[in-house]
Scaffold this active site. Structure first.
Site, PDB file in Angstrom:
ATOM      1  N   THR A 175      40.632  -8.604 -72.784  1.00 41.05           N
ATOM      2  CA  THR A 175      40.872  -9.824 -72.886  1.00 41.05           C
ATOM      3  C   THR A 175      39.539 -10.569 -73.516  1.00 41.05           C
ATOM      4  O   THR A 175      38.692 -10.138 -73.496  1.00 41.05           O
ATOM      5  CB  THR A 175      41.202 -10.813 -71.629  1.00 41.05           C
ATOM      6  OG1 THR A 175      40.082 -10.439 -70.798  1.00 41.05           O
ATOM      7  CG2 THR A 175      42.211  -9.686 -70.675  1.00 41.05           C
TER       8      THR A 175
ATOM      9  N   TRP B 108      48.300 -35.890 -62.107  1.00 39.68           N
ATOM     10  CA  TRP B 108      48.190 -34.844 -62.994  1.00 39.68           C
ATOM     11  C   TRP B 108      48.467 -35.189 -64.313  1.00 39.68           C
ATOM     12  O   TRP B 108      49.731 -36.001 -64.413  1.00 39.68           O
ATOM     13  CB  TRP B 108      48.950 -33.397 -62.559  1.00 39.68           C
ATOM     14  CG  TRP B 108      48.219 -33.150 -61.346  1.00 39.68           C
ATOM     15  CD1 TRP B 108      48.946 -33.093 -60.388  1.00 39.68           C
ATOM     16  CD2 TRP B 108      46.961 -32.452 -61.137  1.00 39.68           C
ATOM     17  NE1 TRP B 108      48.196 -32.498 -59.122  1.00 39.68           N
ATOM     18  CE2 TRP B 108      46.906 -31.990 -59.762  1.00 39.68           C
ATOM     19  CE3 TRP B 108      45.921 -32.162 -62.133  1.00 39.68           C
ATOM     20  CZ2 TRP B 108      45.815 -31.444 -59.285  1.00 39.68           C
ATOM     21  CZ3 TRP B 108      44.893 -31.478 -61.411  1.00 39.68           C
ATOM     22  CH2 TRP B 108      44.702 -31.002 -60.145  1.00 39.68           C
TER      23      TRP B 108
ATOM     24  N   GLU C 132      47.593  -8.978 -69.898  1.00 38.30           N
ATOM     25  CA  GLU C 132      47.587  -8.368 -68.694  1.00 38.30           C
ATOM     26  C   GLU C 132      49.033  -7.988 -68.377  1.00 38.30           C
ATOM     27  O   GLU C 132      49.265  -7.202 -67.281  1.00 38.30           O
ATOM     28  CB  GLU C 132      47.146  -9.198 -67.486  1.00 38.30           C
ATOM     29  CG  GLU C 132      45.714  -9.195 -67.530  1.00 38.30           C
ATOM     30  CD  GLU C 132      45.112 -10.478 -68.119  1.00 38.30           C
ATOM     31  OE1 GLU C 132      44.040 -10.793 -68.238  1.00 38.30           O
ATOM     32  OE2 GLU C 132      45.698 -10.974 -69.121  1.00 38.30           O
TER      33      GLU C 132
ATOM     34  N   LYS D  33      43.086 -34.539 -64.162  1.00 38.66           N
ATOM     35  CA  LYS D  33      43.475 -35.066 -62.970  1.00 38.66           C
ATOM     36  C   LYS D  33      43.067 -36.694 -63.100  1.00 38.66           C
ATOM     37  O   LYS D  33      41.868 -36.853 -62.808  1.00 38.66           O
ATOM     38  CB  LYS D  33      43.053 -34.607 -61.602  1.00 38.66           C
ATOM     39  CG  LYS D  33      43.536 -35.167 -60.245  1.00 38.66           C
ATOM     40  CD  LYS D  33      43.357 -34.396 -59.133  1.00 38.66           C
ATOM     41  CE  LYS D  33      44.091 -34.667 -57.998  1.00 38.66           C
ATOM     42  NZ  LYS D  33      43.908 -34.018 -56.934  1.00 38.66           N
TER      43      LYS D  33
END
Length: 550
Positions: free
Chosen positions: A186, A449, A332, A444
């Site tokens: 990755t 949010w 993954e 935030k």
């Protein structure tokens, strides 16, 4: 237990190529080569050359578990490497040449690669790695006989010369299906890259799972498929395995991925379905606008790697009649998790606006993948389309840890064995996944949010904005506030006030960015995603106008 009376045959990647050479033998692989010409041959031809390569690997003393690296573009030789290396029980380690040289040197050494196959175009990169490479690493250049470049390192071998003397048939070995087959690191934004080690079993089952996604993607018998997504990362989204099973003609673009080059190749080969990341499709759309048409035969585009904006979906579908499929996954996960191609019967009659809105979501899971969302305590949240939390997954093609990295493995897995994706998401009652943000990118503000992804996608609808990113900036009153960084379309201009006016009926007022910066280019990761880490560093000293005390 009463055991069934079925043959116990291991799931081997080599069996996919064997099937293609038999049942799909006259379907084609078309490749634009680094030399500039176009090469074409059939799956039967590919099987014969792959057999020769397998014999050559054995002659070079490559055996079970040995890591063999590739640094190559999408092309027929890279396809052969995929099957020959894993077919003899070795591990195909695909190197991402877009990694920083220090990261490349790290992964080659960490993987303990014994052999490296590379395209001619990457010889300067190999030379730059120099003394950081393992001393016993042997190099094979993907070129024709007599055309070994002067820049090749001493002792380098020629691919075509090595395989040209070998037999073109082979009895592929059978071994434990759980044996490692391929390795991809990755391109993490923090720390060293992490190795994802696939097995024959995981790849085989992931490929079968992808068959549940085929309806609505333009794949199938005699269709031409172009993977812009690179073979050097995340198994090219599984396309080298599923295309031979389906009988899709594979069209490989080689090193030229600009809008004009991709358009010309798709036009000439009548590509029906093309898969890649949004940055590639931005270039394609620009070329389609310039020519006033789409490539001949082009009907489907699958976009993944990062969220697809509604504006992009609308332009493809309404202006050019190209159906957009939204996909999501991770290295993954082998790597596909969901696509918007999986439809319910009730969605067949949706109005155009509703259908496009559905396509902005990441879609439903493919077979072999399970998903859940959890809160900060790890407790599962309802799939009600409202609750959102960290997305976790498990399945036959999902890692249970990283190669030779116990610390990273422990951080990646939940206590009960699910992979922590790092994405914040919600899941509808009908199983549709919608990404809200990355856990590290969600903003935030005043205890509420703000999704940077949703704000970016809304801003991309502005006619002057070609590409953009939203990051959180500190604020003395609200803790964090959104900051928009945008690249404008050539010849266009915009102001913060213009953008606010455009967004006023698309997002909540308190979501509106507090500031905007216009840049010539936005940074991207090695896999084509916008790099917010680089943006945070670039604008570390920036102070929002609303945060100034003067």
């Amino acid at each position: 237990m009463l055991a069934g009376r079925m043959m116990d045959m291991p799931m081997m990647i080599s069996s996919i190529l064997e099937y293609a050479a038999d049942a799909r033998r006259d379907y084609e692989i078309v490749s634009r080569r680094t030399e500039g010409d176009v090469h074409r041959y059939t799956y039967a031809d590919a099987a014969r050359r792959t057999a020769r390569l397998a014999h050559a690997l054995r002659r070079l003393d490559i055996g079970y578990g040995d890591r063999v690296a590739t640094m190559a573009w999408n092309g027929y030789r890279h396809f052969e490497l995929y099957y020959a290396i894993s077919g003899i029980g070795a591990v195909c380690h695909t190197l991402n040449p877009r990694l920083h040289p220090g990261q490349l040197a790290y992964v080659i050494n960490h993987a303990r690669d014994r052999l490296l196959f590379l395209d001619v175009t990457f010889l300067p990169l190999l030379a730059a790695l120099g003394e950081h490479l393992p001393r016993d690493l042997r190099v094979i250049v993907l070129c024709d006989p007599g055309e070994m470049p002067e820049a090749a390192p001493p002792g380098a071998l020629c691919y075509e010369e090595r395989i040209g003397v070998e037999a073109d048939t082979i009895d592929w070995p059978q071994f434990d299906e759980r044996a490692a087959s391929s390795l991809c690191y990755t391109s993490g934004t923090t720390g060293n890259p992490k190795g994802v080690l696939y097995s024959h079993r995981s790849t085989f089952l992931h490929t079968l799972g992808m068959l549940t996604l085929v309806p609505g993607t333009g794949l199938g018998d005699n269709a031409a498929l172009l993977p812009v997504v690179p073979l050097f990362h995340a198994n090219a989204w599984g396309l080298p395995y599923i295309a031979p099973l389906l009988g899709a003609n594979l069209v490989f673009p080689g090193p030229r991925l600009d809008g004009k080059s991709v358009f010309d190749l798709m036009d000439a080969e009548k590509v029906r379905s093309a898969w890649g990341v949004p940055t590639v499709w931005l270039g394609m759309l620009a070329e389609m606008r310039r020519r006033g048409r789409k490539p001949d035969g082009f009907e489907y585009v699958l976009s993944g790697g990062s969220a697809v904006s509604r504006a992009m979906i609308e332009e493809f579908e309404r202006e050019y009649s190209v159906s957009v499929i939204h996909g999501w996954g991770m290295t993954e996960m082998s790597p596909v998790g969901t696509t918007s191609s999986v439809q319910l019967r009730s969605e067949a009659g949706l109005e155009p606006d509703d259908r496009i809105e559905r396509k902005t979501r990441q879609g439903r899971r493919m077979f072999t993948v399970e998903m859940r969302i959890v809160d900060e305590t790890g407790s599962a949240l309802a799939h009600d389309g409202v609750s959102f939390g960290e997305l976790q997954v498990r399945g036959h093609g999902v890692v249970d840890g990283y190669h030779s990295d116990e610390e990273a493995s422990a951080q990646a897995m939940s206590s009960d064995g699910w992979l922590r994706t790092g994405d914040v998401a919600r899941i509808d009652q009908d199983g549709t996944l919608t990404l809200v943000d990355r856990t590290k990118d969600v903003i935030k503000s005043g205890g509420e949010w703000i999704s940077s992804i949703d704000l970016e996608n809304a801003a991309l609808g502005h006619p002057a904005i070609a590409e953009c990113a939203v990051i959180a900036m500190p604020h003395p009153k609200w803790d964090e506030r959104p900051f928009l960084i945008a690249r404008l379309e050539e010849g266009r201009s915009a102001t913060l006030e213009d953008i606010h006016a455009f967004l006023s009926d698309k997002v909540a007022r308190w979501w509106l960015p507090d500031d905007v910066a216009f840049v010539d280019e936005l940074p991207h990761t090695a896999t084509g995603k916008l790099s917010k880490l680089d943006l945070r560093q670039q604008f570390a000293d920036h102070v929002l106008p609303t945060a100034r005390s003067d």
